[in-house]
Motif scaffolding. Structure first.
Motif, PDB file in Angstrom:
ATOM      1  N   LEU C  70       0.830  -1.205   0.000  1.00  0.00           N
ATOM      2  CA  LEU C  70       0.000   0.000   0.000  1.00  0.00           C
ATOM      3  C   LEU C  70       0.862   1.252   0.000  1.00  0.00           C
ATOM      4  O   LEU C  70       0.617   2.200  -0.741  1.00  0.00           O
ATOM      5  N   ARG C  83       1.705  -2.000  -8.929  1.00  0.00           N
ATOM      6  CA  ARG C  83       1.043  -1.492  -7.728  1.00  0.00           C
ATOM      7  C   ARG C  83       0.036  -0.409  -8.103  1.00  0.00           C
ATOM      8  O   ARG C  83      -1.110  -0.436  -7.656  1.00  0.00           O
ATOM      9  N   LEU C  87      -3.945  -0.372  -7.503  1.00  0.00           N
ATOM     10  CA  LEU C  87      -4.587   0.699  -6.744  1.00  0.00           C
ATOM     11  C   LEU C  87      -5.663   1.385  -7.570  1.00  0.00           C
ATOM     12  O   LEU C  87      -6.685   1.816  -7.052  1.00  0.00           O
ATOM     13  N   ALA C  88      -5.434   1.470  -8.875  1.00  0.00           N
ATOM     14  CA  ALA C  88      -6.442   2.101  -9.726  1.00  0.00           C
ATOM     15  C   ALA C  88      -7.623   1.159  -9.957  1.00  0.00           C
ATOM     16  O   ALA C  88      -8.765   1.591 -10.115  1.00  0.00           O
ATOM     17  N   PRO C  91     -10.849   0.854  -6.912  1.00  0.00           N
ATOM     18  CA  PRO C  91     -12.070   1.691  -6.971  1.00  0.00           C
ATOM     19  C   PRO C  91     -12.955   1.340  -8.152  1.00  0.00           C
ATOM     20  O   PRO C  91     -14.184   1.361  -8.038  1.00  0.00           O
ATOM     21  N   LEU C  92     -12.299   0.977  -9.277  1.00  0.00           N
ATOM     22  CA  LEU C  92     -13.102   0.614 -10.441  1.00  0.00           C
ATOM     23  C   LEU C  92     -13.937  -0.633 -10.147  1.00  0.00           C
ATOM     24  O   LEU C  92     -15.107  -0.725 -10.525  1.00  0.00           O
TER      25      LEU C  92
END
Lengths: 610, 195, 240, 316
Positions: C70, C83, C87-88, C91-92
């Motif tokens: 993270l 990474r 991380l993107a 949310p998707l």
């Protein structure tokens, strides 16, 4: 000081609850004024908006949870006091006193909720209350008398604590005994009213006492008495554990951490101790219900409440895992250098627990979309369907009890080395007993599929229970004997548990409270549309039983309210006593609190030192 | 929005709020309460995801003596009274030794209808001294109540229906004639809605 | 560091459990409903978390890699862009989940039929008045083959010739989860009142079970019950 | 960093699992819903309209009617394939089933629940413990033009509605089709010597049963189209809202005249199904995308906060 503080706190929450009671009574009063039909006697009154049943639900549940706590705590407070006297360890006496303090502060609130409940019942369900008063009037009197006695004893017990140390300690212990006797009967008498509603017996003509006596001895009275008695101990233990957990998390210094770490440990121990026999009591109750009325049994186990028992399995499962987790955290953190040694057995136990839980939670008819069901050929899975029946559930419940018991024994032994010459033999014997018990339980569980239900219920399940009880009753004293002469190799370090231990204690308490609210709903809903099963029908608009989701939201609300209430009561109890209160009852702790001089792992009698 | 969806939304909001508190608030007590809220919210969500079913009270049945055309129907009504309003089954069984009182299997063949009638309305008039309970004695102090008086208070028609049921259960001819049934009075004595 | 970290092991375990339940199990038996798969995955997750947070070291082994991932500490090169991609993606995924939760379902609401709802009171206390003699059982078998076997099958397994189109399917009496769990009085109720005699929780609207009271006498029904138990090799539930 | 490749391997495994999860729904074929697709323009009233070939059918098994008297032991039609389309005003269902002969008395019907109360599939007959509702039946028969719009609540209450809202058209084609059904064979078990094996306990001969799915080629297919407005003004009619899941049941009669002069299937002697579902595809709702977007933003925010906390070294 103590006296003053307590009085102050009594005023504080008396005032608060007066306001609360008034707020509750207001709309009721309005409702009374609203509908009083001329002529015919009023059967029901309602509270617009909220609904009379919902209000009764909340108040009754709060009263019952408080009562469970108030009746459960004196049992182990008294036991703690005895342990303190027997071992001469002041810590136990202080702990018993702290328990009693929690008890005293919640006692008045319990009574208050009882009073509100009574008024609401009389106001909202006059027909039912009329009927019950007709049948039970003498036992109302007995109840009042018991209540007076209990209150007097409690005040003597609490206020006389410091005065009756030393030569008068015997008298104080006797008071504690009386307190428990009265408490027990205070529970038993109302149980007869509630169980009569669920399993009524026929009432013939006769004297008022004869009628009440007949109704009191109904088929589920004693099963419920025993089940509640044990459950109250469990509730009390876990709530005290959660109280300690919270205090531990909020502790300002090392001394407090040491004290509340230890108290949390004792609370969890008491909870687990009660939890082990609890499923047996529940099983007995269920069996009596089935025998009393097959219809009610089916409503509970196979009918519209069957899903409730999957939720129950989930809650009990989390409680078992949570309790074990706390034990294991204790081993890992309180006993330095134990990690390498205990990692593997803990993993084994964890896997067994989770597999058992998986079996327990597998429902008989599965939640499946219609397409999934069509592929399975119905809602029963051809393979996993076998997990759905009682035989499997009983087996895994027994195994989970055994695993938890082993966790406890492991904790007890951790950091000690047996010195007795017969230690090896004894340990091997314990292993053999346990191994045989597991095999017997599993074999009977599998065999249970191939015998008629009645053979399974009367012989197999009973045997499973007896085998597990046998293990509990042989291994515990044997380990006690072993530990008596054991040498402590590693001292327990108190006050170094991570924060998640505190959260685990809180989680366990929440699970127990949720379980009690869940089973309250089950008992009430199993009567379906009857006030008194088969005798007096509920003809109000609330005769239906709500669906599980709606009920669960109510249970969650009740649980949260109860937690806040208890937190508030405990907070009031410690008002002004921060410096002199329980938190500083750690006089015996020396140094920076990194090591505890007293009892190691063994909760009762603290041996293994020197 | 259905009730379930509403409760689900509330449950998720509670969990979300608890999560936000855990993320942003440092006070220990508040954090613990948030933790409790998350647990309770999650519990509600699980309970909302299993099948939802409310248990409704059954449709109210009305019994109209005038509409009875067959003795079979009378016996069927008697069966309902026996297991319902009459509360007979609280003590008596039919063909099982589990009950607290005499088992009534075959009683319609053993006893005359007059005797059964007397047993129901004058329970203490003639008590079988040789009745022995099968199996272990149970302590449930109860004696046979007057069935035609309060609190049970069956009327004559209902008692006759119960006798008809007992006779047909014993494989006997029902000896109650439909003409014996009293016509329902103005107060509707023939049937009660809470039967 | 010895071997892969706990976090990785845990991930592998979950993947294996999922694959076994979802793809391997259906090779041998009927596929599991997703609700059950989620349940077992949930239990496995509890196991990983409990085991992983027992001690300070194991907590580090479980959460350390997650936290490092993270925070992006010590991650460079290819791993760095991986990474960022993860991380993107998270949310998707949440967005997609929300979307698919809100989009009008093509699945009808789940049905929850209670297989054995509670019988009405007047049927609970009945017992079989017909003596269990070979002749009576034989008679019952005759009635069974005439009236019941078209759906419930000659072998008492719910596999009769007329059973295919019915949903719920006719009961399989040889399954120990059906008549072996019930008293004779329960069967008497079900045969006499049929599918239309069920209560709300029985989800009655689909059961094709006839209301046999209009065609068969009580005597015949009791004999059929005895024949069903005898034929399916089951015993009724009793309390004695 | 020896653990990196391992982590990647686990990642690959997870990716495969996720990929398979996507595939899984596509594998499911049996379904319980007739999905009426939203189409532009008029709904087809002709069974042979090309649009039907673009709609995937849902197949439902059929059983002989055994629920009430005048039963039947076996039926011609083992299953029906159903398709549906609608254009937000009109809805059309097409039943397709194999029937080797075209007879004047061949018939088919759809049944729906009316109103909020559930109804039993057998003509909405009254329930013992629960109050049920009426049913609406759309009936088509080969020798009568159009359809009959009927309602019922219990046996013997079937009646033609005053307001007739349904149209129907059937076409029989002599084309070959394959049908699948379960076939059962029962035989007495025999030992190698050819003698009957008896149950050791009861002394009864043991019967073996063999169930297999057989595939048969049949020439002759009925295609029947029913059309009606989604909503009508008639209180006795089912009202179909898009996006909901009303129940539907099917019935089919093979009206072949037998040697005895009787019809093979008539009246209550028919092939039936129990309740299944229909679903008229709802028009697209764009606000869902907005909610999805909001969820993305919210999740990104939470993620951001967590990462910041982790970076600061105080994991939540």
């Amino acid at each position: 000081m103590e006296h003053m503080r307590n009085q102050k706190s009594v005023y504080a929450y008396a005032a608060l609850f007066l306001v609360l009671a008034f707020a509750v009574a207001m709309p009721v009063g309005l409702a009374w004024a609203e509908d009083a039909p001329a002529g015919a006697a009023t059967e029901y009154r309602d509270i617009p908006g909220m609904g009379s049943r919902n209000l009764i639900w909340i108040v009754a549940q709060q009263h019952l949870l408080l009562a469970g706590f108030v009746l459960g705590v004196p049992i182990f407070a008294w036991v703690c006091e005895i342990v303190g006297v027997r071992t001469g360890d002041q810590r136990y006496d202080k702990l018993a006193k702290e328990f009693t303090k929690l008890l005293t502060s919640s006692y008045a609130t319990t009574a208050l909720f009882g009073g509100i409940l009574l008024f609401l019942l009389i106001g909202l369900y006059p027909k039912l209350m009329n009927y019950l008063s007709d049948v039970f009037f003498p036992s109302f009197l007995v109840y009042c008398a018991l209540f007076l006695l209990e209150t007097a004893t409690l005040y003597l017990y609490w206020y006389g604590w410091d005065a009756m140390q030393g030569s008068k300690k015997g008298l104080h212990l006797f008071l504690g005994f009386l307190l428990n006797v009265f408490a027990f009967f205070i529970m038993v008498v109302p149980n007869s009213w509630a169980t009569f509603q669920a399993s009524p017996v026929v009432i013939a003509e006769g004297s008022m006492w004869a009628k009440a006596w007949t109704a009191t001895w109904n088929p589920t009275w004693w099963p419920v008495n025993i089940h509640r008695l044990i459950a109250n101990v469990v509730l009390g233990g876990y709530i005290c554990g959660a109280y300690a957990g919270l205090k531990y998390l909020m502790a300002q210094n090392a001394e407090e951490r040491v004290h509340y770490d230890w108290m949390g440990y004792v609370g969890n121990f008491i909870g687990v101790f009660g939890l082990l026999p609890l499923p047996f009591a529940g099983y007995w109750l269920m069996r009596e219900i089935y025998q009393y009325n097959q219809q009610m049994g089916i409503t509970l186990m196979g009918g519209f409440l069957s899903w409730l028992f999957i939720l129950q399995a989930m809650l009990i499962g989390i409680l078992f895992v949570g309790s074990n987790y706390y034990f294991w955290l204790g081993i890992m953190h309180r006993i330095p250098g134990s990690e390498a040694r205990y990692r593997r057995p803990i993993l084994t136990m964890l896997v067994i627990l989770l597999v058992c839980l998986g079996v327990w939670m597998t429902p008989h008819s599965l939640v499946a979309s219609l397409e999934e069901a069509r592929k399975m050929g119905g809602t029963h899975h051809p393979l996993l369907g076998v997990f759905g029946v009682m035989s499997a559930k009983m087996t895994v419940a027994n195994l989970m009890i055994l695993v938890t018991f082993m966790s406890f024994i492991m904790y007890w032994r951790a950091g000690k080395e047996e010195t007795a010459r017969w230690a090896k033999v004894a340990k091997a014997g314990q292993g053999v007993i346990l191994g045989i018990a597991v095999i017997v339980v599993v074999v009977l569980g599998v065999w249970g599929y191939f015998v008629p239900a009645i053979t399974r219920i009367n012989y197999f399940s009973t045997t499973q229970v007896l085998v597990v009880l046998f293990v509990l009753l042989t291994v515990t004293p044997l380990t006690g004997l072993l530990m008596k002469s054991a040498r402590t190799t590693t001292e327990m370090v108190w006050g170094v548990m991570p924060a998640r231990a505190g959260y685990a204690l809180v989680l366990n308490a929440v699970m127990v409270i949720l379980l009690m609210t869940l089973m309250g709903y089950a008992r009430s809903s199993s009567r379906v549309h009857w006030h008194v099963y088969g005798v007096m029908q509920d003809t109000s608009q609330y005769a239906y039983s709500p669906a599980l989701g709606y009920a669960a939201a109510f249970m969650a609300l009740n649980t949260f309210m109860f937690c806040m209430l208890v937190a508030f009561i405990f907070w009031v109890a410690t008002l002004g006593g921060e410096k002199k209160g329980g938190a500083t009852d750690t006089a015996s702790v020396k140094g920076k609190g990194a090591t505890s001089p007293a009892a190691g792992g063994a909760p009762v009698p603290a041996t293994g030192r020197q | 929005m259905t009730e379930v969806q509403l409760l689900q939304t509330i449950g998720m909001s509670v969990v979300g709020l608890g999560g936000a508190i855990l993320l942003f608030v440092k006070a220990r007590f508040v954090r613990v309460m948030a933790f409790v809220a998350i647990v309770l919210g999650a519990f509600s969500l699980v309970a909302l995801s299993v099948p939802q079913m409310a248990s409704m009270p059954p449709a109210v049945e009305k019994i109209d003596v005038a509409s009875i055309k067959e003795k079979k129907e009378l016996a069927a009504i008697g069966q309902k009274i026996f297991f319902g309003k009459g509360q007979c089954a609280l003590c008596h069984t039919i063909g099982s030794s589990e009950g607290r009182c005499p088992d009534l299997k075959g009683v319609g063949a053993k006893l005359t209808r007059e005797f059964i009638y007397e047993s129901l309305t004058q329970p203490q008039a003639y008590v079988y001294k040789d009745y022995e309970h099968v199996g272990q004695a149970k302590f449930f102090p109860a004696k046979m109540p007057y069935i035609n008086k309060k609190p049970i208070g069956l009327n004559n028609n209902e008692i006759l229906a119960v006798i008809a049921f007992l006779q047909s259960m014993s494989g006997e001819e029902v000896t109650i004639n439909l003409s014996e049934l009293a016509a329902p009075g103005p107060a509707g004595s023939g049937g009660r809605k809470d039967l | 560091m010895r071997g892969p970290s706990l976090a990785v092991k845990g991930g592998i375990l979950l993947a294996v459990v999922f694959a076994a339940l979802k793809f391997v199990l259906p090779l041998f038996t009927a596929p599991l409903p997703m609700s059950l798969i989620w349940l077992y995955l949930f239990l496995a997750t509890i196991g990983i978390v409990v085991y992983g947070t027992l001690s300070a070291e194991s907590t580090e082994a479980l959460l350390g890699p997650v936290f490092r991932f993270l925070s992006g500490e010590g991650i460079g090169g290819m791993a760095k862009s991986a990474r960022l991609a993860v991380l993107a993606l998270v949310p998707l995924l949440v967005g997609w989940q929300t979307y698919s939760g809100l989009v009008p379902s093509s699945q009808p609401p789940a049905e929850n039929r209670t297989i054995h709802p509670a019988p009405p009171g007047e049927f609970v206390g009945l017992s079989n008045p017909v003596p269990n003699t070979p002749e009576n059982v034989m008679q019952g078998r005759g009635f069974y083959s005439a009236f019941c076997s078209p759906c419930h099958g000659a072998k008492f397994n719910g596999n009769g010739a007329a059973s295919d189109g019915f949903n719920p399917p006719p009961a399989n009496f040889s399954d120990p989860g059906t008549i072996a769990m019930l008293q004779e009085s329960y069967l008497f109720w079900r045969i006499k009142k049929g599918g239309v005699g069920l209560s709300v929780e029985g989800h009655p609207w689909k059961s094709a079970m006839p209301r046999w009271e209009v065609e068969l006498s009580d005597d015949m029904i009791w004999k059929i019950i005895m024949a069903e138990y005898a034929g399916a090799g089951q015993k009724p539930r009793t309390w004695e | 960093m020896r653990i990196v490749p391992l982590r990647n391997r686990a990642g690959a495994l997870l990716a495969v699992a996720a990929g398979l999860l996507w595939v899984a729904p596509a594998l499911s074929q049996e379904t319980v819903v007739v999905r009426a697709k939203l189409i532009p323009g008029e709904v087809p009233t002709d069974p042979m309209a090309p649009v039907w070939n673009t709609i995937p059918p849902t197949e439902f098994p059929m059983s002989p009617q055994v629920h009430w008297q005048k039963r039947i032991g076996s039926v011609t039609v083992k299953s029906v394939k159903v398709r549906g389309v609608h254009n937000n005003k009109q809805i059309a269902f097409m039943l397709e089933y194999a029937d080797p002969s075209q007879d004047p008395a061949d018939a088919a019907a759809l049944e729906f629940m009316v109103g909020d109360k559930k109804a039993h599939f057998a003509h909405g007959q009254p329930m013992g413990q629960v109050e049920g509702g009426p049913v609406n039946i759309w009936y088509w028969r080969n020798d009568a033009p159009g359809a009959v719009d009927m309602s019922a609540q219990g046996f013997g209450t079937l009646k033609k509605q005053a307001q007739q809202d349904v149209q129907a058209k059937g076409v029989w084609k002599d084309e070959k089709t394959k049908i699948k059904f379960k076939e059962r064979k029962q035989s007495l078990r025999k030992d190698p010597k050819g003698e009957l094996v008896k149950d050791s306990k009861t002394g009864d001969p043991i019967v073996d049963e063999e169930t297999k799915v057989v595939e048969q080629e049949v020439s002759g297919v009925w295609r029947v189209v029913f059309t009606r407005a989604l909503a009508t003004t008639d209180k006795e009619d089912v009202q179909i809202q898009t996006g909901t899941f009303p129940n539907v049941a099917f019935a089919v009669w093979d009206g072949k005249k037998q040697d005895s002069g009787d019809l093979k299937e008539t009246g209550s002697q028919k092939a039936i199904s129990s309740w299944w579902y229909i679903n008229a595809e709802p028009p697209p709702d764009y606000s869902i995308y907005l909610y999805g977007l909001m969820a993305v933003v919210l999740a990104a925010g939470v993620e951001f906060v967590i990462i910041r906390k982790v970076k600061k070294g105080q994991p939540a």
